[in-house]
Design an enzyme around this catalytic site. Structure first.
Site, PDB file in Angstrom:
ATOM      1  N   ARG A  39       0.910  -1.145   0.076  1.00  0.00           N
ATOM      2  CA  ARG A  39      -0.048  -0.162   0.083  1.00  0.00           C
ATOM      3  C   ARG A  39       0.890   1.130   0.109  1.00  0.00           C
ATOM      4  O   ARG A  39       0.632   2.143  -0.822  1.00  0.00           O
ATOM      5  CB  ARG A  39      -0.804  -0.034   1.009  1.00  0.00           C
ATOM      6  CG  ARG A  39      -1.712   1.278   1.497  1.00  0.00           C
ATOM      7  CD  ARG A  39      -2.372   1.246   2.673  1.00  0.00           C
ATOM      8  NE  ARG A  39      -3.453   2.495   2.650  1.00  0.00           N
ATOM      9  CZ  ARG A  39      -4.215   2.539   3.681  1.00  0.00           C
ATOM     10  NH1 ARG A  39      -4.513   1.628   4.597  1.00  0.00           N
ATOM     11  NH2 ARG A  39      -4.678   3.810   4.049  1.00  0.00           N
ATOM     12  N   ASN A  93     -10.786  -3.853  -0.611  1.00  0.00           N
ATOM     13  CA  ASN A  93     -10.560  -2.931  -1.523  1.00  0.00           C
ATOM     14  C   ASN A  93      -9.660  -3.168  -2.740  1.00  0.00           C
ATOM     15  O   ASN A  93      -8.714  -3.864  -2.716  1.00  0.00           O
ATOM     16  CB  ASN A  93     -10.019  -1.620  -0.609  1.00  0.00           C
ATOM     17  CG  ASN A  93     -11.068  -0.669   0.029  1.00  0.00           C
ATOM     18  OD1 ASN A  93     -12.009  -0.495  -0.745  1.00  0.00           O
ATOM     19  ND2 ASN A  93     -10.777  -0.123   1.058  1.00  0.00           N
ATOM     20  N   CYS A 114     -19.257  -1.230   1.999  1.00  0.00           N
ATOM     21  CA  CYS A 114     -18.077  -0.178   2.477  1.00  0.00           C
ATOM     22  C   CYS A 114     -18.952   0.589   3.457  1.00  0.00           C
ATOM     23  O   CYS A 114     -19.946   0.609   3.832  1.00  0.00           O
ATOM     24  CB  CYS A 114     -18.045   0.842   1.332  1.00  0.00           C
ATOM     25  SG  CYS A 114     -16.884   2.293   1.465  1.00  0.00           S
ATOM     26  N   HIS A 144     -16.654   4.538  -3.156  1.00  0.00           N
ATOM     27  CA  HIS A 144     -15.863   5.738  -2.975  1.00  0.00           C
ATOM     28  C   HIS A 144     -15.696   6.825  -4.301  1.00  0.00           C
ATOM     29  O   HIS A 144     -15.048   7.400  -4.510  1.00  0.00           O
ATOM     30  CB  HIS A 144     -14.181   5.403  -3.013  1.00  0.00           C
ATOM     31  CG  HIS A 144     -14.085   4.610  -1.725  1.00  0.00           C
ATOM     32  ND1 HIS A 144     -12.813   4.088  -1.101  1.00  0.00           N
ATOM     33  CD2 HIS A 144     -14.885   4.329  -0.516  1.00  0.00           C
ATOM     34  CE1 HIS A 144     -12.876   3.264  -0.027  1.00  0.00           C
ATOM     35  NE2 HIS A 144     -13.825   3.601   0.294  1.00  0.00           N
ATOM     36  N   TYR A 197     -14.640  10.867  -0.258  1.00  0.00           N
ATOM     37  CA  TYR A 197     -13.495  10.318  -1.440  1.00  0.00           C
ATOM     38  C   TYR A 197     -13.739  11.281  -2.368  1.00  0.00           C
ATOM     39  O   TYR A 197     -12.691  10.986  -3.394  1.00  0.00           O
ATOM     40  CB  TYR A 197     -13.785   8.848  -1.622  1.00  0.00           C
ATOM     41  CG  TYR A 197     -13.149   8.032  -0.791  1.00  0.00           C
ATOM     42  CD1 TYR A 197     -11.684   7.451  -0.906  1.00  0.00           C
ATOM     43  CD2 TYR A 197     -13.768   7.617   0.518  1.00  0.00           C
ATOM     44  CE1 TYR A 197     -11.155   6.793  -0.036  1.00  0.00           C
ATOM     45  CE2 TYR A 197     -13.116   6.893   1.455  1.00  0.00           C
ATOM     46  CZ  TYR A 197     -11.829   6.372   0.987  1.00  0.00           C
ATOM     47  OH  TYR A 197     -11.020   5.586   1.989  1.00  0.00           O
TER      48      TYR A 197
HETATM   49  C1  G6P Z   1     -12.287   4.130   4.967  1.00  0.00           C
HETATM   50  C2  G6P Z   1     -12.743   3.458   3.924  1.00  0.00           C
HETATM   51  C3  G6P Z   1     -12.374   2.059   3.732  1.00  0.00           C
HETATM   52  C4  G6P Z   1     -10.685   1.883   4.064  1.00  0.00           C
HETATM   53  C5  G6P Z   1     -10.406   2.760   5.248  1.00  0.00           C
HETATM   54  C6  G6P Z   1      -8.888   2.830   5.513  1.00  0.00           C
HETATM   55  O1  G6P Z   1     -12.886   3.731   6.005  1.00  0.00           O
HETATM   56  O2  G6P Z   1     -14.140   3.545   3.517  1.00  0.00           O
HETATM   57  O3  G6P Z   1     -12.760   1.635   2.470  1.00  0.00           O
HETATM   58  O4  G6P Z   1     -10.442   0.550   4.048  1.00  0.00           O
HETATM   59  O5  G6P Z   1     -11.006   4.061   5.350  1.00  0.00           O
HETATM   60  O6  G6P Z   1      -8.548   3.264   6.551  1.00  0.00           O
HETATM   61  P1  G6P Z   1      -7.001   3.351   7.278  1.00  0.00           P
HETATM   62  O7  G6P Z   1      -6.945   3.240   8.596  1.00  0.00           O
HETATM   63  O8  G6P Z   1      -6.413   1.971   6.694  1.00  0.00           O
HETATM   64  O9  G6P Z   1      -6.322   4.314   6.243  1.00  0.00           O
END
Ligand code: G6P
Length: 386
Positions: A39, A93, A114, A144, A197
């Site tokens: 990531r 995701n 989601c 998103h 988003y």
């Molecule tokens: C939001 C999104 C999710 C994502 C998450 C990431 O809640 O809707 O799809 O997985 O953020 O969170 P993080 O703590 O991993 O940045």
């Protein structure tokens, strides 16, 4: 935690996927191919080109989709074979793209889920000072990339009031950074509440600048920040006496995922006829998109399955962006399934945040090189071959 809550639930853990899936009613999928290290690469590569580096939006989401789709399809094939009556509830995701890959390339029924719709509904209810259950929210768009078109409380349309509400404005102003003053006018003109988003599109330059500043200042990208949070979080989870959710969890995204998933599962299992916001093939609900395109919208959920509610044509103000991103998503799915570089190149070229062909080519090379071990289907990735 389960004992402390006095619940009669048995949990088993293991690494044998076949036995986990066999005979299941619901198979919940949430995984990250390449972990947070992959990531971090997804987030850093696009920044070189002044494009947002994000887990799900833009070239970062594209890279994650390429890594994830072959694994998701493998799991769906196991479900077809070992649990033919099961629903896959996909959190993985980029959820919309992964769900579209499963629904187009396998026969396993799959729902993409989601936390954004539920989080927005709760934010709106908090703004109104009302119980979230009393607030009806109509969503349309893609995962998103969705907008709230209408909010009603006891049948009364309160959309305009919500658009002018400080809570909604503040949420977006914070996200818009230097472009904050633009927010109220944008919301009024749109007449819809964009999910947060959408900031990566409406305020792209500001978001890129902010991300680059975080990297320059040593705070790193979101993945790097999350790695630090996880270190602490896992120390807490290592304590067998832990019986409450650790506070550090609130530093992660993903609030309300479990509620959203269980509410959907319960509506199917108990044949409840409830409306939930889910990611499923449009089947005409959004007539501006192909029938098999996965959309995020209100769905009627009961024992017979998940039925998207007809939305009618999209307003001009968002139709282009939705179709543009959907074209990118469909090409991404095809590229991942076939391991095809040309289609992958066209996918990036079709993304609204990728400015030109040379950038698309370079991004693709960077992404294939960085992910070579996760993408054997694409063959050797080398700049010399271009
Ligand atoms: C939001 C999104 C999710 C994502 C998450 C990431 O809640 O809707 O799809 O997985 O953020 O969170 P993080 O703590 O991993 O940045």
């Amino acid at each position: 935690m389960i004992q402390r809550a006095g619940l009669d639930i048995e949990v088993t853990a293991g690494f044998d996927r076949e036995s986990a899936i066999s005979g299941a009613d619901f198979v919940i999928t949430q995984f990250r191919v390449g972990g947070l290290a992959a990531r971090a690469q997804d987030e850093r590569i696009p920044l070189k080109y002044d494009i947002i580096g994000q887990e799900t939006t833009g070239p970062g989401g594209f890279a994650k989709a390429l890594r994830t789709i072959p694994v998701a399809i493998d799991i769906a094939r196991d479900v077809e074979r070992l649990a033919p009556n099961a629903w896959i509830i996909n959190f993985t995701n980029p959820a919309g793209i992964v769900t579209e890959a499963i629904t187009r390339y396998t026969s396993a029924p799959c729902i993409g889920l989601c936390n954004v719709p539920m989080s927005m509904q709760r934010m709106i209810a908090a703004g109104l000072g009302t119980d979230p259950r009393a607030v009806k929210v109509e969503f349309v768009g893609l995962n998103h990339l969705s907008w709230v078109r209408r909010v009603t409380v006891d049948g009364e349309d309160v959309t305009r009031a919500i658009l002018a509400h400080d809570l909604v404005k503040r949420e977006f102003e914070r996200a818009a950074g230097a472009y904050g003053p633009e927010v109220p006018g944008l919301l009024q003109a749109l007449g819809m509440i964009p999910s947060y988003y959408l900031r990566y599109y409406y305020f792209h330059n500001s978001m890129v600048e902010e991300e680059k500043r975080h990297v320059r200042e040593g705070r790193g990208t979101r993945a790097e920040q999350v790695m630090a949070v996880e270190k602490e979080l896992f120390k807490r989870y290592a304590d067998p006496g832990l019986s409450e959710k650790p506070a550090e969890l609130s530093q992660r995204g993903g609030a309300w995922y479990s509620e959203a998933a269980l509410a959907c599962i319960s509506a199917i299992y108990n044949d409840r006829d409830e409306v939930h916001v889910l990611n499923v093939p449009s089947r005409g609900a959004v007539p501006d998109l192909p029938d098999d395109a996965v959309v995020e919208t209100n769905c009627l959920v009961n024992g017979t399955g998940v039925h998207p509610v007809a939305q009618g044509p999209l307003p001009d103000s968002i139709r282009g962006l939705v179709q543009h991103v959907k074209a990118y998503e469909r090409l991404t799915v095809e590229a991942a399934v076939k391991g095809d570089r040309d289609i992958a190149y066209l996918a990036l070229l079709s993304h609204p945040l990728v400015p030109d062909a040379c950038t698309a080519r370079s991004l693709l090379e960077d992404i294939l090189c960085a992910n070579a071990r996760y993408l054997p289907g694409f063959g050797r990735a080398s700049r010399d071959t271009w």
